[in-house]
Design a protein around this motif. Structure first.
Motif, PDB file in Angstrom:
ATOM      1  N   ILE A 230       0.859  -1.178   0.000  1.00 52.47           N
ATOM      2  CA  ILE A 230       0.000   0.000   0.000  1.00 52.47           C
ATOM      3  C   ILE A 230       0.897   1.231   0.000  1.00 52.47           C
ATOM      4  CG2 ILE A 230      -0.296  -0.152   2.513  1.00 52.47           C
ATOM      5  CD1 ILE A 230      -3.047   1.171   2.120  1.00 52.47           C
ATOM      6  N   VAL A 231       0.722   2.092  -0.988  1.00 52.65           N
ATOM      7  CA  VAL A 231       1.605   3.256  -1.158  1.00 52.65           C
ATOM      8  C   VAL A 231       0.804   4.544  -1.035  1.00 52.65           C
ATOM      9  CG1 VAL A 231       3.386   2.119  -2.521  1.00 52.65           C
ATOM     10  CG2 VAL A 231       1.362   3.025  -3.669  1.00 52.65           C
ATOM     11  N   ARG A 232       1.458   5.543  -0.477  1.00 53.78           N
ATOM     12  CA  ARG A 232       0.857   6.842  -0.230  1.00 53.78           C
ATOM     13  C   ARG A 232       1.688   7.927  -0.908  1.00 53.78           C
ATOM     14  NH1 ARG A 232       0.354   9.069   5.994  1.00 53.78           N
ATOM     15  NH2 ARG A 232      -0.752  11.040   5.587  1.00 53.78           N
ATOM     16  N   ASN A 233       1.085   9.047  -1.215  1.00 54.86           N
ATOM     17  CA  ASN A 233       1.837  10.166  -1.770  1.00 54.86           C
ATOM     18  C   ASN A 233       3.133  10.338  -0.979  1.00 54.86           C
ATOM     19  OD1 ASN A 233       2.867  12.851  -2.191  1.00 54.86           O
ATOM     20  ND2 ASN A 233       0.890  13.419  -3.050  1.00 54.86           N
ATOM     21  N   GLU A 297       2.626  -9.887 -11.038  1.00 53.36           N
ATOM     22  CA  GLU A 297       1.364 -10.545 -10.674  1.00 53.36           C
ATOM     23  C   GLU A 297       1.342 -10.992  -9.216  1.00 53.36           C
ATOM     24  OE1 GLU A 297       3.105 -11.279 -13.385  1.00 53.36           O
ATOM     25  OE2 GLU A 297       1.764 -10.376 -14.888  1.00 53.36           O
ATOM     26  N   GLN A 298       2.511 -11.117  -8.611  1.00 53.84           N
ATOM     27  CA  GLN A 298       2.589 -11.537  -7.209  1.00 53.84           C
ATOM     28  C   GLN A 298       2.486 -10.369  -6.243  1.00 53.84           C
ATOM     29  OE1 GLN A 298       6.246 -14.274  -8.073  1.00 53.84           O
ATOM     30  NE2 GLN A 298       5.498 -14.831  -6.038  1.00 53.84           N
ATOM     31  N   ILE A 299       2.542  -9.143  -6.761  1.00 54.75           N
ATOM     32  CA  ILE A 299       2.545  -7.956  -5.897  1.00 54.75           C
ATOM     33  C   ILE A 299       1.284  -7.146  -6.160  1.00 54.75           C
ATOM     34  CG2 ILE A 299       3.838  -5.935  -5.146  1.00 54.75           C
ATOM     35  CD1 ILE A 299       6.348  -7.181  -6.376  1.00 54.75           C
ATOM     36  N   HIS A 300       0.419  -7.097  -5.174  1.00 52.39           N
ATOM     37  CA  HIS A 300      -0.828  -6.333  -5.290  1.00 52.39           C
ATOM     38  C   HIS A 300      -0.595  -4.945  -4.706  1.00 52.39           C
ATOM     39  CE1 HIS A 300      -5.136  -5.706  -5.644  1.00 52.39           C
ATOM     40  NE2 HIS A 300      -5.163  -5.262  -4.394  1.00 52.39           N
ATOM     41  N   ILE A 301      -0.737  -3.915  -5.544  1.00 52.70           N
ATOM     42  CA  ILE A 301      -0.433  -2.540  -5.133  1.00 52.70           C
ATOM     43  C   ILE A 301      -1.731  -1.783  -4.871  1.00 52.70           C
ATOM     44  CG2 ILE A 301       0.692  -0.388  -5.785  1.00 52.70           C
ATOM     45  CD1 ILE A 301       2.587  -2.028  -7.502  1.00 52.70           C
ATOM     46  N   ILE A 302      -1.782  -1.105  -3.736  1.00 55.65           N
ATOM     47  CA  ILE A 302      -2.976  -0.374  -3.292  1.00 55.65           C
ATOM     48  C   ILE A 302      -2.644   1.101  -3.142  1.00 55.65           C
ATOM     49  CG2 ILE A 302      -4.662  -0.110  -1.425  1.00 55.65           C
ATOM     50  CD1 ILE A 302      -4.162  -3.066  -0.748  1.00 55.65           C
ATOM     51  N   ASP A 303      -3.530   1.951  -3.628  1.00 56.32           N
ATOM     52  CA  ASP A 303      -3.411   3.393  -3.440  1.00 56.32           C
ATOM     53  C   ASP A 303      -3.984   3.744  -2.066  1.00 56.32           C
ATOM     54  OD1 ASP A 303      -3.424   6.122  -3.509  1.00 56.32           O
ATOM     55  OD2 ASP A 303      -4.760   6.323  -5.237  1.00 56.32           O
ATOM     56  N   ALA A 304      -3.163   4.315  -1.188  1.00 53.69           N
ATOM     57  CA  ALA A 304      -3.600   4.617   0.175  1.00 53.69           C
ATOM     58  C   ALA A 304      -4.767   5.598   0.193  1.00 53.69           C
ATOM     59  CB  ALA A 304      -2.432   5.180   0.986  1.00 53.69           C
ATOM     60  N   LYS A 380       9.506  13.823  -7.736  1.00 52.36           N
ATOM     61  CA  LYS A 380       8.836  13.782  -9.029  1.00 52.36           C
ATOM     62  C   LYS A 380       9.425  12.738  -9.977  1.00 52.36           C
ATOM     63  CE  LYS A 380       7.258  16.634 -12.865  1.00 52.36           C
ATOM     64  NZ  LYS A 380       7.194  17.997 -13.463  1.00 52.36           N
ATOM     65  N   SER A 381      10.711  12.782 -10.199  1.00 51.04           N
ATOM     66  CA  SER A 381      11.330  11.832 -11.140  1.00 51.04           C
ATOM     67  C   SER A 381      11.269  10.405 -10.604  1.00 51.04           C
ATOM     68  CB  SER A 381      12.783  12.237 -11.409  1.00 51.04           C
ATOM     69  OG  SER A 381      13.546  12.209 -10.213  1.00 51.04           O
ATOM     70  N   HIS A 382      11.403  10.241  -9.293  1.00 48.89           N
ATOM     71  CA  HIS A 382      11.320   8.907  -8.688  1.00 48.89           C
ATOM     72  C   HIS A 382       9.906   8.344  -8.822  1.00 48.89           C
ATOM     73  CE1 HIS A 382      15.343   9.040  -6.862  1.00 48.89           C
ATOM     74  NE2 HIS A 382      15.099  10.327  -6.656  1.00 48.89           N
ATOM     75  N   ASN A 383       8.909   9.205  -8.674  1.00 50.34           N
ATOM     76  CA  ASN A 383       7.519   8.760  -8.832  1.00 50.34           C
ATOM     77  C   ASN A 383       7.249   8.288 -10.254  1.00 50.34           C
ATOM     78  OD1 ASN A 383       7.084   9.458  -6.179  1.00 50.34           O
ATOM     79  ND2 ASN A 383       6.049  11.390  -6.643  1.00 50.34           N
ATOM     80  N   GLU A 384       7.747   9.040 -11.221  1.00 49.96           N
ATOM     81  CA  GLU A 384       7.534   8.662 -12.618  1.00 49.96           C
ATOM     82  C   GLU A 384       8.159   7.302 -12.917  1.00 49.96           C
ATOM     83  OE1 GLU A 384       5.726  10.025 -14.957  1.00 49.96           O
ATOM     84  OE2 GLU A 384       5.043  11.613 -13.604  1.00 49.96           O
ATOM     85  N   LEU A 389       7.442   1.253 -13.504  1.00 57.52           N
ATOM     86  CA  LEU A 389       7.730  -0.098 -13.021  1.00 57.52           C
ATOM     87  C   LEU A 389       6.457  -0.893 -12.739  1.00 57.52           C
ATOM     88  CD1 LEU A 389      10.712   0.635 -10.584  1.00 57.52           C
ATOM     89  CD2 LEU A 389      10.838  -0.693 -12.699  1.00 57.52           C
ATOM     90  N   VAL A 390       5.443  -0.219 -12.149  1.00 54.76           N
ATOM     91  CA  VAL A 390       4.241  -0.950 -11.727  1.00 54.76           C
ATOM     92  C   VAL A 390       3.136  -0.901 -12.783  1.00 54.76           C
ATOM     93  CG1 VAL A 390       4.759  -0.514  -9.306  1.00 54.76           C
ATOM     94  CG2 VAL A 390       3.251   1.069 -10.537  1.00 54.76           C
ATOM     95  N   GLY A 391       3.304  -0.097 -13.809  1.00 60.53           N
ATOM     96  CA  GLY A 391       2.312  -0.042 -14.869  1.00 60.53           C
ATOM     97  C   GLY A 391       1.023   0.667 -14.513  1.00 60.53           C
ATOM     98  N   LYS A 392       1.055   1.574 -13.544  1.00 62.99           N
ATOM     99  CA  LYS A 392      -0.111   2.371 -13.193  1.00 62.99           C
ATOM    100  C   LYS A 392       0.341   3.706 -12.612  1.00 62.99           C
ATOM    101  CE  LYS A 392      -2.013  -0.461 -10.192  1.00 62.99           C
ATOM    102  NZ  LYS A 392      -2.932  -0.949  -9.149  1.00 62.99           N
ATOM    103  N   ARG A 393      -0.565   4.677 -12.671  1.00 62.95           N
ATOM    104  CA  ARG A 393      -0.246   6.003 -12.170  1.00 62.95           C
ATOM    105  C   ARG A 393      -1.098   6.339 -10.951  1.00 62.95           C
ATOM    106  NH1 ARG A 393       2.918   8.984 -15.366  1.00 62.95           N
ATOM    107  NH2 ARG A 393       2.387  10.839 -14.167  1.00 62.95           N
ATOM    108  N   PHE A 394      -0.549   7.210 -10.108  1.00 65.69           N
ATOM    109  CA  PHE A 394      -1.284   7.708  -8.937  1.00 65.69           C
ATOM    110  C   PHE A 394      -1.288   9.238  -8.989  1.00 65.69           C
ATOM    111  CE2 PHE A 394       0.593   3.627  -7.759  1.00 65.69           C
ATOM    112  CZ  PHE A 394      -0.517   2.950  -7.288  1.00 65.69           C
TER     113      PHE A 394
END
Length: 396
Positions: A230-233, A297-304, A380-384, A389-394
């Motif tokens: 689970i990742v947060r801003n 596919e083994q890592i489920h990513i959640i937007d906090a 900013k650059s690290h977020n991009e 890497l994860v194939g989705k944007r927040f």
């Protein structure tokens, strides 16, 4: 003359009776009005309101909120048992609950040698004499991070599913793969709660995500394990992490948290990338280490942020990711408008159970005049790169 007097007497008496009747009705109306006003005040003070459009309207005008971390989980235990009964037979639910009681037994064995303590232990032992399949198991899934993003709420709410057994006693976080790996896998297994064959054990240790060794060690234990992140801003997470650790590290940073967050170069103040809270917010490098050993596919990513707004749907998504029967019911969630956090509610009570008000420390965070724009610019650059890497944007 006498008739005239009698008429006036009767007429006056009728007026008196009429006035008394009107006064009586006015008094009743006044009392009812006062009662309604008091009722509305009480409802306003103790109302419990759902903040999600996808939920049933849960404005509870007769309920009240209990702020207790332990009571939250006690409510969740009741919810999970009710959820079990709604789908499984009584004997299956009884076995699952008995296995959980066996975990409580192991905790109780360290209690004081009182009559009540001994009685509870003997009773639990008697129930579990034939539970040969109830044992400690290695986790089938791990919440690997991140700090200050809602991992506590996530793992607790997952426990509403009776097929999920979570590590929570005596502490939630084991930190085996980064801080205690030298103690051996048997030690790690013994730190887990008891579970039945049909259940999945889950532990959370947010320190795993930023650990250099944890990905390799987790893969060595189980290359097919499921991971939840689970990742947060990053900017908000950094400030929250600093706030949480504020009282612990005051002396280390000379009673000023800014001595960790900032450094001076040529008389210019810049973000200190070596500050622990900043380092833990570089998601791209941490994610790259995990993708070296595990497939996406083994890592489920959640937007906090999404989890805070709609925890029910997020937890349901995790159920599908874990490939277990679904039990989560949105009626058991509601938002506490006073704190902004999500709480638990059972179906059989008007009480709402919320984490203690100190959780989040939003007011304390506002005391630090941190330049959030500086953090956003740094990340900013690290977020991009993380998005790539994860194939989705927040929305950071």
């Amino acid at each position: 003359m006498n008739l005239h007097c009698i008429y006036h007497v009767l007429h006056r008496r009728r007026r008196v009776v009429l006035m008394l009747t009107l006064r009586k009705y006015l008094y009743i109306v006044l009392c009812v009005s006062v009662v309604l006003i008091v009722y509305k005040v009480i409802c306003f003070k103790y109302k419990i309101t759902s903040g999600y459009s996808s939920y049933v309207n849960m404005t509870n005008r007769r309920g009240r909120i209990i702020y207790s971390n332990e009571d939250v989980y006690m409510a969740i235990k009741q919810i999970r048992f009710n959820n079990c009964l709604n789908k499984y037979a009584n004997d299956i639910c009884a076995d699952l609950q008995s296995c959980e009681s066996f975990s409580e037994l192991k905790t109780l064995e360290g209690c004081d040698n009182t009559i009540q303590c001994r009685s509870r232990i003997n009773e639990t032992k008697a129930v579990n004499l034939n539970l040969k399949k109830c044992k400690r198991r290695l986790p089938g899934a791990i919440i690997i991070g991140t700090y200050k993003s809602g991992t506590r709420e996530l793992i607790d709410f997952l426990a509403m599913n009776p097929l999920v057994v979570i590590k929570r006693q005596p502490n939630y976080e084991v930190a085996y793969f980064d801080k205690n790996a030298d103690k051996g896998l048997d030690w790690y297994r013994n730190a887990m709660p008891f579970s039945c064959e049909r259940q999945i054990t889950i532990e959370k240790s947010p320190s795993y995500f930023t650990s250099l060794e944890a990905p390799r060690r987790i893969h060595k234990m189980d290359k097919n394990i499921k991971l939840i992140l689970i990742v947060r801003n990053p900017s908000d997470r950094t400030l929250s992490h600093l706030t949480y650790e504020h009282f612990i590290i005051k002396e280390q940073f000379k009673n000023d948290i800014h001595n960790c967050l900032y450094k001076y170069t040529f008389n210019r103040r810049i973000i200190n990338e070596n500050c622990f809270a900043v380092k833990d917010s570089f998601y791209d490098s941490a994610m790259e280490r995990f993708l070296k050993y595990f497939s996406s596919e083994q890592i489920h990513i959640i937007d906090a942020d999404a989890f805070l707004k709609n925890p029910c749907d997020i937890v349901k998504d995790v159920e599908h990711f874990l490939q277990i029967d679904t039990f989560i019911n949105c009626d058991n969630f509601f938002r506490n408008n006073d704190t902004g956090f999500v709480c638990a509610k059972t179906n059989r009570t008007d009480l709402g159970f919320c984490y203690e008000k100190t959780r989040g420390r939003v007011k304390l965070q506002s005391k630090f005049p941190v330049m959030k724009m500086d953090l956003q610019k740094l990340f900013k650059s690290h977020n991009e790169r993380f998005f790539s890497l994860v194939g989705k944007r927040f929305d950071w």
